[in-house]
Design a protein around this motif. Sequence first.
Motif, PDB file in Angstrom:
ATOM      1  N   THR A  22      42.984  22.985  25.200  1.00 22.46           N
ATOM      2  CA  THR A  22      43.753  21.965  25.910  1.00 22.46           C
ATOM      3  C   THR A  22      45.221  21.981  25.477  1.00 22.46           C
ATOM      4  O   THR A  22      45.579  22.588  24.474  1.00 22.46           O
ATOM      5  CB  THR A  22      43.153  20.567  25.657  1.00 22.46           C
ATOM      6  OG1 THR A  22      43.108  20.352  24.244  1.00 22.46           O
ATOM      7  CG2 THR A  22      41.748  20.459  26.233  1.00 22.46           C
ATOM      8  N   LYS A  23      46.035  21.295  26.259  1.00 24.80           N
ATOM      9  CA  LYS A  23      47.479  21.275  26.016  1.00 24.80           C
ATOM     10  C   LYS A  23      47.845  20.532  24.728  1.00 24.80           C
ATOM     11  O   LYS A  23      46.998  19.914  24.095  1.00 24.80           O
ATOM     12  CB  LYS A  23      48.187  20.651  27.225  1.00 24.80           C
ATOM     13  CG  LYS A  23      48.128  21.535  28.473  1.00 24.80           C
ATOM     14  CD  LYS A  23      48.968  20.958  29.610  1.00 24.80           C
ATOM     15  CE  LYS A  23      48.908  21.864  30.840  1.00 24.80           C
ATOM     16  NZ  LYS A  23      49.714  21.311  31.963  1.00 24.80           N
ATOM     17  N   ILE A  24      49.130  20.559  24.397  1.00 29.10           N
ATOM     18  CA  ILE A  24      49.537  20.028  23.088  1.00 29.10           C
ATOM     19  C   ILE A  24      49.506  18.495  23.011  1.00 29.10           C
ATOM     20  O   ILE A  24      49.206  17.944  21.965  1.00 29.10           O
ATOM     21  CB  ILE A  24      50.910  20.601  22.669  1.00 29.10           C
ATOM     22  CG1 ILE A  24      51.363  20.106  21.275  1.00 29.10           C
ATOM     23  CG2 ILE A  24      51.994  20.330  23.697  1.00 29.10           C
ATOM     24  CD1 ILE A  24      52.525  20.875  20.680  1.00 29.10           C
ATOM     25  N   PHE A  25      49.791  17.803  24.120  1.00 28.89           N
ATOM     26  CA  PHE A  25      49.847  16.331  24.046  1.00 28.89           C
ATOM     27  C   PHE A  25      48.934  15.621  25.048  1.00 28.89           C
ATOM     28  O   PHE A  25      49.058  14.427  25.279  1.00 28.89           O
ATOM     29  CB  PHE A  25      51.290  15.839  24.228  1.00 28.89           C
ATOM     30  CG  PHE A  25      52.222  16.338  23.162  1.00 28.89           C
ATOM     31  CD1 PHE A  25      52.000  16.010  21.825  1.00 28.89           C
ATOM     32  CD2 PHE A  25      53.313  17.134  23.483  1.00 28.89           C
ATOM     33  CE1 PHE A  25      52.852  16.470  20.826  1.00 28.89           C
ATOM     34  CE2 PHE A  25      54.170  17.598  22.485  1.00 28.89           C
ATOM     35  CZ  PHE A  25      53.946  17.270  21.158  1.00 28.89           C
ATOM     36  N   CYS A  26      48.072  16.385  25.752  1.00 27.27           N
ATOM     37  CA  CYS A  26      47.123  15.755  26.679  1.00 27.27           C
ATOM     38  C   CYS A  26      45.887  16.644  26.733  1.00 27.27           C
ATOM     39  O   CYS A  26      45.828  17.661  26.055  1.00 27.27           O
ATOM     40  CB  CYS A  26      47.748  15.617  28.064  1.00 27.27           C
ATOM     41  SG  CYS A  26      48.187  17.191  28.825  1.00 27.27           S
ATOM     42  N   SER A  27      44.892  16.291  27.556  1.00 30.81           N
ATOM     43  CA  SER A  27      43.671  17.092  27.523  1.00 30.81           C
ATOM     44  C   SER A  27      43.542  18.026  28.724  1.00 30.81           C
ATOM     45  O   SER A  27      42.455  18.487  29.060  1.00 30.81           O
ATOM     46  CB  SER A  27      42.458  16.173  27.411  1.00 30.81           C
ATOM     47  OG  SER A  27      42.557  15.181  28.405  1.00 30.81           O
ATOM     48  N   CYS A  28      44.680  18.346  29.373  1.00 28.79           N
ATOM     49  CA  CYS A  28      44.634  19.322  30.475  1.00 28.79           C
ATOM     50  C   CYS A  28      44.338  20.712  29.932  1.00 28.79           C
ATOM     51  O   CYS A  28      44.683  21.021  28.802  1.00 28.79           O
ATOM     52  CB  CYS A  28      45.977  19.345  31.196  1.00 28.79           C
ATOM     53  SG  CYS A  28      46.311  17.825  32.071  1.00 28.79           S
ATOM     54  N   PRO A  29      43.706  21.566  30.761  1.00 27.31           N
ATOM     55  CA  PRO A  29      43.397  22.924  30.292  1.00 27.31           C
ATOM     56  C   PRO A  29      44.655  23.788  30.197  1.00 27.31           C
ATOM     57  O   PRO A  29      45.606  23.608  30.955  1.00 27.31           O
ATOM     58  CB  PRO A  29      42.465  23.474  31.381  1.00 27.31           C
ATOM     59  CG  PRO A  29      42.806  22.696  32.605  1.00 27.31           C
ATOM     60  CD  PRO A  29      43.218  21.331  32.128  1.00 27.31           C
ATOM     61  N   HIS A  39      46.577  21.872  36.907  1.00 23.27           N
ATOM     62  CA  HIS A  39      46.234  21.682  35.501  1.00 23.27           C
ATOM     63  C   HIS A  39      47.179  20.642  34.889  1.00 23.27           C
ATOM     64  O   HIS A  39      47.773  20.895  33.853  1.00 23.27           O
ATOM     65  CB  HIS A  39      46.357  22.998  34.716  1.00 23.27           C
ATOM     66  CG  HIS A  39      45.454  24.090  35.218  1.00 23.27           C
ATOM     67  ND1 HIS A  39      45.553  25.403  34.816  1.00 23.27           N
ATOM     68  CD2 HIS A  39      44.421  24.064  36.103  1.00 23.27           C
ATOM     69  CE1 HIS A  39      44.628  26.132  35.417  1.00 23.27           C
ATOM     70  NE2 HIS A  39      43.934  25.346  36.209  1.00 23.27           N
ATOM     71  N   CYS A  40      47.372  19.544  35.559  1.00 19.57           N
ATOM     72  CA  CYS A  40      48.279  18.543  34.986  1.00 19.57           C
ATOM     73  C   CYS A  40      47.751  17.131  35.155  1.00 19.57           C
ATOM     74  O   CYS A  40      46.834  16.862  35.935  1.00 19.57           O
ATOM     75  CB  CYS A  40      49.680  18.615  35.572  1.00 19.57           C
ATOM     76  SG  CYS A  40      49.976  19.806  36.815  1.00 19.57           S
ATOM     77  N   CYS A  41      48.375  16.245  34.389  1.00 15.76           N
ATOM     78  CA  CYS A  41      48.023  14.831  34.392  1.00 15.76           C
ATOM     79  C   CYS A  41      49.318  14.038  34.213  1.00 15.76           C
ATOM     80  O   CYS A  41      50.377  14.638  34.022  1.00 15.76           O
ATOM     81  CB  CYS A  41      47.047  14.544  33.253  1.00 15.76           C
ATOM     82  SG  CYS A  41      47.829  14.619  31.635  1.00 15.76           S
ATOM     83  N   PRO A  42      49.250  12.720  34.255  1.00 16.05           N
ATOM     84  CA  PRO A  42      50.494  11.937  34.104  1.00 16.05           C
ATOM     85  C   PRO A  42      51.282  12.277  32.827  1.00 16.05           C
ATOM     86  O   PRO A  42      52.506  12.266  32.841  1.00 16.05           O
ATOM     87  CB  PRO A  42      49.979  10.485  34.070  1.00 16.05           C
ATOM     88  CG  PRO A  42      48.732  10.529  34.903  1.00 16.05           C
ATOM     89  CD  PRO A  42      48.102  11.860  34.601  1.00 16.05           C
ATOM     90  N   VAL A  43      50.576  12.625  31.732  1.00 16.85           N
ATOM     91  CA  VAL A  43      51.305  12.915  30.480  1.00 16.85           C
ATOM     92  C   VAL A  43      52.159  14.178  30.625  1.00 16.85           C
ATOM     93  O   VAL A  43      53.360  14.160  30.380  1.00 16.85           O
ATOM     94  CB  VAL A  43      50.334  13.063  29.282  1.00 16.85           C
ATOM     95  CG1 VAL A  43      51.080  13.505  28.026  1.00 16.85           C
ATOM     96  CG2 VAL A  43      49.604  11.754  29.030  1.00 16.85           C
ATOM     97  N   CYS A  44      51.535  15.301  31.061  1.00 14.14           N
ATOM     98  CA  CYS A  44      52.311  16.542  31.102  1.00 14.14           C
ATOM     99  C   CYS A  44      53.209  16.602  32.340  1.00 14.14           C
ATOM    100  O   CYS A  44      54.069  17.470  32.439  1.00 14.14           O
ATOM    101  CB  CYS A  44      51.431  17.784  30.957  1.00 14.14           C
ATOM    102  SG  CYS A  44      50.058  17.901  32.091  1.00 14.14           S
ATOM    103  N   MET A  45      53.021  15.651  33.285  1.00 13.54           N
ATOM    104  CA  MET A  45      53.955  15.569  34.411  1.00 13.54           C
ATOM    105  C   MET A  45      55.093  14.606  34.087  1.00 13.54           C
ATOM    106  O   MET A  45      55.957  14.361  34.907  1.00 13.54           O
ATOM    107  CB  MET A  45      53.236  15.116  35.681  1.00 13.54           C
ATOM    108  CG  MET A  45      52.345  16.198  36.262  1.00 13.54           C
ATOM    109  SD  MET A  45      51.755  15.802  37.914  1.00 13.54           S
ATOM    110  CE  MET A  45      50.940  14.281  37.622  1.00 13.54           C
TER     111      MET A  45
HETATM  112 ZN    ZN Z   1      48.204  16.896  31.102  1.00  9.23          ZN
END
Ligand code: ZN
Length: 479
Positions: A22-29, A39-45
């Motif tokens: 998973t990514k460094i600050f969220c749980s996206c792959p 492969h994104c969520c509100p955190v990495c966006m």
């Molecule tokens: Zn994310």
Amino acid sequence: MSREDYEIVIGLEVHSELSTKTKIFCSCPTEFGGEPNTHCCPVCMAMPGTLPVLNEKVVEYAIKAGLATNCEIASVSKNDRKNYFYPDLPKAYQISQYDMPLCEHGYVEIEVDGEKKKIGLTRIHIEEDAGKLNHDDYGRGSLVDLNRAGVPLIEIVSEPDLRSSEEVDLYLKKLKSILEYIEVSDCKMQEGSLRADVNVSVRKKGQKEFGTRTEMKNMNSFKSIVRAIDYEAERQIEVLEDGGKVDQETLRWDDVSGKTFPMRDKEDAQDYRYFPDPDLVAIKISEEMKENIRKSLPEMPESRKERYINEYKLPEYDSNILISSKYFSDLFEGATKICNNPKSVSNWIMTDITKELNEKELEPSDIPFTAEELGKLVVLIDKGTISSSIAKKVLDEMFKEPRDPQKIIEEKGWVQISDEGAIKEIVLKIIEANPQSVADFKAGKDKAVGFLVGQAMKETKGKANPQMLNKMFIEELKK
Ligand code: ZN
Ligand code: ADP
Ligand code: MG
């Protein structure tokens, strides 16, 4: 003065994508590819109000890299914001590390002309990757893909200890192999998993101070890096010889023209205004955690090499090639377990497999078949089921569509003819068709046998057992 009166000085900032799930600050792959923005969520966006949570595996992987490169590991570290604007970075800052990196003062050892040389590492720190801009083919604009935003990176900064493009090539290969061995990055250059900013300067031999450097960013091919350094050093020497001075600037290497060009905006004028990220807590690394990671380090290349020489009785030459890549080394060990014929496996890797990789411009990590399949191929040769010329065709097939070699030879009808009756039939047929060779043999020309065996192999499309042919031809001719 001439070229020989100058010394080239190079320092590298290598970025390597970590292979955490998973990514460094969220749980996206972190998985490469995928439809844009899937492969994104509100955190990495970078949606306002979201909070980052540091992935512990990223810290572990970075420490692993630090330990494998002889670094000192910090007991307290932190994340900082590096502020800059670019459309692929919606937060307008990258979370990186400024004055308290995880790892410092390490080195990587390379061997230059038979002599060992240590290349100092200033630091290794963790940071997040940015997104990617896809430029529209019709000139209407650019599309942003944030799949890569937040993928963890380590940045490995070297001291300006490198003195030629050859040394840089050796250093990068060594670094890549270390990262592969400790399994923190897949180092796939085509996918941008390993890329380097290359800083180059020149100075007169004997001069103490370094010259002014230029920087070429984001290079992801060893070949281009070597060419770019050679070109850029030459260019700087020419500028100095003409009485000019080198500007400290960021350059772009163009692979087609083989030249460097100034980038329009001078990045060095930027002020990143680093400050500690208030959304993240300090990273504390206990002695226990360090020790556990140290214990988890796998067997490194040097120790494997010793084992290959002592246990498998391989020449040093073979061992060096095998350990040059973890993928080769693992392939070798896995295949040898199956067939118990280390020298033969080593030969296949050093010759036919390497040749195939070079022809297709692939890397050892791209080898599509398993160690078990290679081991089975060697067993088939050793048992006499197939000849080595058929084995080459089977290997070709394994590259195209990997599967059990036994299946391949059955499908293709490539089983070696080792049946005595069948061999005898072929031998008699070839003797009858080649009276001249028979006469030559009787007149003492032993070479005639080789020709006859060749004819028999041709007749059977390489399927006859050559040792049996040879023996039977001699028997028949002596009758
Ligand atoms: Zn994310
Ligand atoms: P930045 O590029 O972020 O401003 P640094 O000043 O830390 O960072 O330097 C980055 C890289 O440039 C390091 O790898 C360092 O070894 C290299 N470097 C620094 N000075 C020189 C020089 N005069 N010639 C070649 N490389 C240099
Ligand atoms: Mg730099």
